[in-house]
Motif scaffolding. Structure first.
Motif, short mmCIF file in Angstrom:
data_model
loop_
_atom_site.label_atom_id
_atom_site.label_comp_id
_atom_site.label_asym_id
_atom_site.label_seq_id
_atom_site.Cartn_x
_atom_site.Cartn_y
_atom_site.Cartn_z
N ALA A 28 0.83 -1.20 0.00
CA ALA A 28 0.00 0.00 0.00
C ALA A 28 0.87 1.26 0.00
O ALA A 28 0.60 2.22 -0.74
CB ALA A 28 -0.92 -0.01 1.21
N PHE A 29 1.92 1.25 0.80
CA PHE A 29 2.83 2.40 0.85
C PHE A 29 3.52 2.61 -0.51
O PHE A 29 3.61 3.72 -1.02
CB PHE A 29 3.88 2.19 1.94
N THR A 30 4.00 1.52 -1.11
CA THR A 30 4.69 1.60 -2.39
C THR A 30 3.75 2.10 -3.49
O THR A 30 4.12 2.95 -4.31
CB THR A 30 5.28 0.22 -2.77
N ALA A 31 2.53 1.59 -3.52
CA ALA A 31 1.56 2.03 -4.52
C ALA A 31 1.24 3.51 -4.34
O ALA A 31 1.17 4.28 -5.31
CB ALA A 31 0.28 1.19 -4.44
N GLY A 32 1.07 3.93 -3.09
CA GLY A 32 0.80 5.35 -2.83
C GLY A 32 1.98 6.23 -3.24
O GLY A 32 1.81 7.33 -3.77
N TRP A 33 3.16 5.77 -3.01
CA TRP A 33 4.36 6.52 -3.37
C TRP A 33 4.42 6.74 -4.88
O TRP A 33 4.66 7.86 -5.35
CB TRP A 33 5.60 5.76 -2.89
N PHE A 34 4.23 5.71 -5.65
CA PHE A 34 4.30 5.82 -7.11
C PHE A 34 3.14 6.63 -7.67
O PHE A 34 3.31 7.43 -8.59
CB PHE A 34 4.36 4.44 -7.76
N LEU A 35 1.94 6.44 -7.14
CA LEU A 35 0.79 7.19 -7.65
C LEU A 35 0.90 8.67 -7.31
O LEU A 35 0.51 9.52 -8.10
CB LEU A 35 -0.50 6.60 -7.09
N ARG A 36 1.41 9.00 -6.13
CA ARG A 36 1.57 10.40 -5.75
C ARG A 36 2.54 11.09 -6.68
O ARG A 36 2.32 12.21 -7.12
CB ARG A 36 2.09 10.50 -4.31
N GLY A 37 3.62 10.46 -7.03
CA GLY A 37 4.63 11.07 -7.88
C GLY A 37 4.16 11.28 -9.31
O GLY A 37 4.53 12.25 -9.96
N ASN A 38 3.32 10.42 -9.84
CA ASN A 38 2.90 10.52 -11.23
C ASN A 38 1.75 11.48 -11.44
O ASN A 38 1.63 12.07 -12.50
CB ASN A 38 2.50 9.14 -11.76
N THR A 39 0.86 11.64 -10.48
CA THR A 39 -0.34 12.44 -10.73
C THR A 39 -0.15 13.91 -10.40
O THR A 39 -0.90 14.74 -10.89
CB THR A 39 -1.52 11.91 -9.89
N SER A 40 0.80 14.27 -9.57
CA SER A 40 0.89 15.66 -9.17
C SER A 40 2.18 16.35 -9.65
O SER A 40 2.53 17.41 -9.15
CB SER A 40 0.82 15.76 -7.63
N ALA A 41 2.86 15.78 -10.60
CA ALA A 41 4.11 16.37 -11.07
C ALA A 41 3.83 17.61 -11.89
O ALA A 41 2.95 17.63 -12.74
CB ALA A 41 4.90 15.37 -11.89
N GLN A 42 4.58 18.68 -11.59
CA GLN A 42 4.48 19.92 -12.35
C GLN A 42 5.52 19.91 -13.46
O GLN A 42 6.63 19.41 -13.27
CB GLN A 42 4.72 21.12 -11.44
N PRO A 43 5.19 20.49 -14.60
CA PRO A 43 6.19 20.54 -15.68
C PRO A 43 7.35 21.46 -15.28
O PRO A 43 7.17 22.41 -14.52
CB PRO A 43 5.43 21.10 -16.87
N LEU A 44 8.50 21.17 -15.79
CA LEU A 44 9.69 21.96 -15.51
C LEU A 44 9.61 23.27 -16.28
O LEU A 44 9.38 23.28 -17.48
CB LEU A 44 10.95 21.18 -15.93
N ARG A 45 9.80 24.41 -15.55
CA ARG A 45 9.73 25.72 -16.19
C ARG A 45 11.11 26.35 -16.19
O ARG A 45 11.78 26.37 -15.17
CB ARG A 45 8.77 26.63 -15.44
N VAL A 46 11.50 26.86 -17.32
CA VAL A 46 12.79 27.52 -17.46
C VAL A 46 12.53 28.97 -17.87
O VAL A 46 11.88 29.22 -18.87
CB VAL A 46 13.67 26.82 -18.52
#
Length: 127
Positions: free
Chosen positions: A19-37
């Motif tokens: 459950a912890f591992t699934a939450g870790w991976f799902l959190r990282g993929n759904t809320s990532a902001q695009p890199l701004r330069v």
């Protein structure tokens, strides 16, 4: 089928880990902001003028009877005003016979002369 306490604990730990591992991976993929330069900002280089060197290497001692103001200002403790005073004294009273005669210039005492004595000459010393 009955599970022992050890087997139940292992299954519970595995479930928590999954459950912890699934939450870790799902959190990282759904809320990532695009890199701004930012390309509009520019770093302006600050130019700082360094002061002119006050002392340069001389090939030998400075002849206080023939040196101009620029050569006299290479000596430690001699600035623009004292260099002008040395030249004025030299023109008014004649050439310096000994380096110690430099003390007749206002503002040059024994302490200043002690710092200059190894770096000046009158041109009259015997080699």
């Amino acid at each position: 089928m009955k599970l022992s306490k050890l087997e139940g604990g292992v299954i519970l730990a595995a479930a928590v880990f999954l459950a912890f591992t699934a939450g870790w991976f799902l959190r990282g993929n759904t809320s990532a902001q695009p890199l701004r330069v930012e390309t509009e900002r520019r770093l302006e280089a600050a130019v700082t003028a360094l002061p002119a060197p006050t002392q340069t290497a001389q090939p030998g001692p400075v002849n206080i009877n023939t040196a101009d103001a620029a050569a006299l200002m290479t000596l430690p403790g001699i600035g623009e005003k004292r260099a002008a005073d040395i030249i004025a004294d030299r023109e008014a009273n004649g050439p310096y016979r000994y380096p110690e005669d430099l003390t007749r210039v206002s503002g040059i005492g024994e302490e200043t002369l002690a710092g200059l004595i190894d770096e000046i000459t009158t041109g009259e010393e015997t080699q």
